[in-house]
Design an enzyme around this catalytic site. Structure first.
Site, PDB file in Angstrom:
ATOM      1  N   ASP A 201       1.917  -8.165   4.373  1.00 51.26           N
ATOM      2  CA  ASP A 201       0.922  -8.349   3.323  1.00 51.26           C
ATOM      3  C   ASP A 201      -0.335  -9.029   3.869  1.00 51.26           C
ATOM      4  OD1 ASP A 201      -0.136  -8.964   0.603  1.00 51.26           O
ATOM      5  OD2 ASP A 201       1.854  -8.261   0.032  1.00 51.26           O
ATOM      6  N   HIS A 239      -2.125 -12.478  -2.294  1.00 51.42           N
ATOM      7  CA  HIS A 239      -1.140 -11.496  -2.730  1.00 51.42           C
ATOM      8  C   HIS A 239       0.217 -11.702  -2.051  1.00 51.42           C
ATOM      9  CE1 HIS A 239       0.601  -7.380  -2.674  1.00 51.42           C
ATOM     10  NE2 HIS A 239       0.156  -7.359  -3.894  1.00 51.42           N
ATOM     11  N   SER A 411       3.303  -3.693  -7.244  1.00 46.73           N
ATOM     12  CA  SER A 411       3.301  -4.713  -6.199  1.00 46.73           C
ATOM     13  C   SER A 411       4.251  -5.846  -6.464  1.00 46.73           C
ATOM     14  CB  SER A 411       1.932  -5.390  -6.191  1.00 46.73           C
ATOM     15  OG  SER A 411       1.172  -5.010  -5.168  1.00 46.73           O
TER      16      SER A 411
END
Ligand SMILES: *[C@@H]1O[C@H](CO)[C@@H](O)[C@H](O)[C@H]1NC(C)=O
Ligand SMILES: *[C@@H]1O[C@H](CO)[C@@H](O)[C@H](O)[C@H]1NC(C)=O
Ligand SMILES: *[C@@H]1O[C@H](CO)[C@@H](O)[C@H](O)[C@H]1NC(C)=O
Length: 899
Positions: A201, A239, A411
């Protein structure tokens, strides 16, 4: 007694420093390449690189015989961007020298040229990808009320994390049937200890008090900045941290908890800046002896127009993880299905979610409904909870003591599934990657039974394109894992591609022939017999991959579906309103899990149709199918190898593939990575989901056709001669050319006797192959093409090279043709700066406009599409061979006008 954080870090640092011998990249001063060396070739790696003027930097991740090499940029190269890459050119010229047997070259040079070019299997320039900025954060969710169930669980387990009661995906007070349902496992002490998951990520905040204690530094790395720790640095690098919190947030007094709160999380940072295939490949194997699960919430852009698959190196890395990761049990790859459903996007068009090696996870919301963003497809395996119907996912955020309350999208669904898999592996570490998939299929639970998207599979399970086999229930999953009997190793049955009405696709991606597509559909049948299963040691069916060659002026109009012998239909491509790309499906690979455990014996019918729109048309050129499953006899299990080239129609002859010595030269792969998340609007958390619409309504008709109907129609549509093998055109004509063109070879090697022997082997193997192929009742012209002419300049090659066959790999009766078409590097027609790209190129979106939007992107939060586009770079990957095809009104050419 917690150690002060700086001290913890100090203790962690030395092993980190040792853990990665990776060099920083310097793309501004050097050109980088990946070179695949044949260890049994005639030239050592040192000889190869020094002949090409390169230096070896390091091995590519965990891939044996793959080397990152580089050369210093010459000043003049900077301006000369339109010419071919100099190293590629040099390799091409060595190859040409060998092929022409250059009479003017000294035999010494020739020998070196031959040794070097025959020892390089693959060469690919590396170029960094550009990062794309993200849009403003989404709206805040409504207040999550504190309800009793969550409080009860908290007090029973001594959970003091202040936002635990807002983590409805863990304990849902309002809709208790909709949650990951893991608290019962926690009460049994199943909390994930001993398992490591890696978040591939944009970084991971190991300084967060909610993650520090569960951070696994050794398995972490920053591929963007080539540093040991995956420090979030950009303003929007949150994220990975949020996803990590869902899995491994510590049970303490900070924020909430993770599903596997005693497991470890590693951060592998790849999405915060430029990265090339060499680093993506390394990232997917990083620390793979210790790390069990790779959580990947990214993929091609979810714009309903992109179609992109991982390149050769990345496919190899994933297979390497499957075969050698986790002590051979296989790395577990989990991919989010994508957030583009409102744009008709489908995970069928994403090569990562389409991979049999990844578990594809879509989303359901707070009320168990289908959120409008979550992509449907035949490769969806399960759903996990995420944003929608008024709530987002609450998790850890970047910062010492910070919570995120706006997380969501598919996600966030993927890490919830990863958390459950971590719990399962903590009690059954010996389960393989396929055991985990079987457990998904067998324990997923149906939701919204009235949803018309559900259909019953031949094995009697409900399946839906939106929900896969259903919601992943943590409790049921882990209980089943505890009792699970490991399955036998993998086997597969690969069918030779069927050509329809002489459909072909050449090395440039130019398609010709094929049956015109009508609204009623063009059909074709592949018959599977019990014998074929037995010969391939295949007992029980799991995945099916389908490769199609379809040309079309408007790809979004094309619908593809597969109907099994038992009448079960898999929609592989449904209509995509926004996909106006005219490059069709050049050997594109679909995947379906809908036929899991089905008896595959009988006729499999594929149907391709379009919308019948005025002025839009195309041809169905060919297809093939591979059945994957478990072995009959485990002792005869084989390991799959990634073919270097798999998109030609007809396919190159097997012998050509395994015996040629010409190296494959690919273009630089420079697709851009977008930041999170394109195409997910700001209201992803608030909009009510639905459970009343089928995901796809492919024409014609809604009813599943019976196998008999399809069989009858198919025989009408496709002339029978098009599915019978072509006659043998003989090999001896080529012998003449061979002898006349390749005198040097006989002189240099003096191998006439050797030649005769290898010709014998060639005939024998060809006969074997022909017999086998005839049983599949498919058509293959590749059979009769001498391997040399297929493999010629493009260097179709494979592993397991035998020296005898090396001789054939270099001979060619087609040198003149090559010169005319300018297929070799350095010719003006070759528009790829990197030289001859044909592997990665074929699977890419060749349309320049949409390729610009094919950044691999996160999937959780909104992104302004225009910004996204303007910040991403188009790339030479765009100029894959199909787009650099010869003029003459091919599909590729029209693309520029259309977009
Ligand atoms: C959740 O887990 C409990 C055990 O803790 C189980 O009894 C229940 O059936 C599960 N819920 C659902 C919806 O499957
Ligand atoms: C990682 O795996 C290797 C090889 O299995 C082992 O030697 C090493 O101790 C492991 N490291 C950690 C931190 O578990
Ligand atoms: C396919 O090619 C063969 C041989 O070139 C030819 O005889 C045949 O007519 C072709 N079929 C179609 C449908 O074009």
């Amino acid at each position: 007694m917690r150690l002060p954080l700086p001290l913890v870090l100090l203790l962690l640092l030395p092993p980190c420093a040792l853990s990665s011998g990776m060099a920083k990249r310097s793309y501004s001063t050097h050109d980088y390449y990946v070179l695949e060396h044949r260890p049994l070739g005639h030239a050592s790696l040192d000889e190869c690189v020094s002949r090409l003027g390169l230096e070896v930097i390091e091995q590519v991740g965990e891939l044996d015989n793959h080397w990152l090499v580089r050369r210093r940029k010459a000043a003049r190269d900077v301006s000369a961007r339109t010419t071919a890459d100099p190293v590629v050119e040099l390799l091409q010229s060595l190859r040409q020298q060998v092929q022409r047997g250059s009479t003017h070259a000294r035999s010494e040079d020739l020998a070196v040229a031959w040794r070097v070019s025959s020892s390089i299997k693959y060469l690919e320039p590396q170029a960094p990808r550009q990062r794309v900025k993200r849009a403003p954060p989404p709206v805040r969710p409504g207040d999550g009320d504190v309800k009793s169930n969550a409080r009860e669980v908290a007090s029973r387990l001594g959970i003091q994390d202040p936002t635990f009661t807002k983590q409805w995906h863990l304990v849902n007070d309002e809709n208790p049937e909709h949650m990951m349902n893991v608290s019962g496992l926690w009460e049994e002490g199943i909390t994930g200890s001993g398992v490591i998951s890696a978040l591939v990520d944009d970084g991971l905040d190991y300084n967060s008090d909610d993650l520090a204690a569960n951070f696994f530094a050794e398995g972490s790395y920053d591929f963007n900045d080539h540093e040991d720790l995956p420090t979030p640095k950009l303003f929007d690098d949150h994220h990975g941290t949020r996803c990590a919190g869902q899995i491994g947030a510590v049970k303490n007094d900070v924020c909430g908890v993770g599903i596997a709160y005693d497991s470890k999380v590693a951060g592998i940072r790849i999405l915060s800046g430029p990265i090339s295939d060499v680093d993506e490949a390394a990232s997917l194997n990083y620390g793979y002896h210790n790390t069990s699960i790779y959580s990947c919430s990214w993929g091609p852009a979810d714009d309903g127009r992109s179609m992109e698959a991982p390149g050769y190196l990345i496919e190899k890395a994933v297979l390497n993880g499957i075969q050698n990761g986790r002590g051979g049990k296989g790395s577990v790859y989990v991919f989010a299905s994508g957030n583009g459903a409102q744009h008709d996007d489908q995970c069928n068009f994403d090569g990562y979610t389409n991979s049999i090696y990844s578990i594809t996870v879509a989303a359901v919301d707070f009320k168990g409904l289908h959120p409008y963003y979550s992509e449907a497809c035949a490769a969806n395996m399960v759903v996990a909870y995420s944003s929608g119907s008024g709530n987002n996912i609450v998790t850890t955020d970047v910062g010492k003591n910070k919570c995120a309350t706006t997380h969501g999208g598919t996600s966030a669904a993927a890490p919830n599934a990863v958390g459950v898999f971590a719990l399962a592996l903590s009690v059954r570490p010996e389960l393989t990657w396929r055991d985990l998939q079987h457990l998904c299929v067998k324990t997923a639970e149906m939701i919204n039974p009235e949803d018309p998207d559900w259909e019953t599979t031949a094995a009697g399970r409900p399946f839906s394109y939106k929900y896969g086999f259903g919601r992943l229930d943590g409790y049921s999953y882990v209980k089943a894992a505890q009792a699970w009997e490991p399955i036998k190793p993998q086997a597969w049955l690969e069918i030779q591609p069927v050509q329809i009405e002489n459909g072909t696709m050449d090395i440039l991606g130019t398609m010709s022939g094929g049956a015109p597509i009508t609204t009623d559909g063009v059909k074709n049948i592949i018959t599977i017999t019990q014998d074929m299963l037995a010969q391939n040691n295949l007992e029980k069916l799991e995945h099916i991959t389908i490769r199609v060659w379809i040309s079309h002026t408007r790809r979004g109009d094309v619908e593809v579906e597969l109907v099994s012998p038992n009448g079960i239909k898999s929609v592989l491509a449904a209509r995509r309103r926004y996909d106006a790309t005219n490059t069709g499906f050049p050997g594109w690979r679909f995947m379906t899990v809908k036929h899991w455990d089905e008896n595959p014996v009988g006729d499999w019918t594929i149907r391709v149709n379009d919308q019948g729109s005025e002025g839009e048309f195309g041809n169905f050129l060919g297809w093939t199918m591979t059945l994957w499953g478990s072995t009959i006899d485990a002792s005869k299990a084989k390991l799959y190898e990634v073919p270097v080239v798999e998109n030609l129609l007809p396919p190159p002859h097997e012998d050509a593939v395994t015996t040629t010595t010409t190296p494959v030269v690919a273009t630089a792969t420079t697709k851009s990575y977008a930041k999170p998340t394109s195409h997910l609007p700001t209201d992803h958390g608030s909009v009510e989901g639905e459970a009343t619409k089928p995901a796809f309504t492919n024409k014609p008709g809604g009813a599943t056709p019976t196998a008999q109907d399809d069989a009858a129609e198919a025989t009408e549509t496709i002339p029978s001669e098009s599915i019978t093998p072509t006659p043998d055109e003989g090999w001896f004509p080529d012998m003449d050319n061979l002898v006349s063109n390749q005198k040097w070879f006989f002189g240099a090697v003096g191998a006439v006797a050797v030649f005769g022997l290898s010709a014998g082997i060639f005939f024998w193997r060809r006969a074997v192959n022909r017999r086998r192929r005839a049983q599949y009742s498919t058509l293959s012209m590749g059979d009769d093409v001498p391997m040399s002419s297929v493999a010629r300049d493009r260097g179709v090659s494979g592993q397991g090279t035998k020296e005898l066959y090396d001789a054939f790999g270099e001979v060619s009766d087609d040198d003149d043709v090559d010169e005319e078409t300018g297929l070799t590097g350095g010719r003006p027609q070759d528009r790829s700066p990197g030289g001859l790209g044909f592997h990665s190129g074929f699977l890419d979106d060749d349309d320049p406009q949409s390729a610009r939007a094919t950044q691999t992107s996160y999937r959780d939060e909104p992104e302004d599409n225009d910004r996204l586009r303007s910040h991403s770079t188009s790339s030479s990957r765009v100029e894959s061979p199909s787009s650099s095809g010869t003029g003459d009104g091919s599909w590729e050419h029209a693309s520029q006008q259309l977009r």
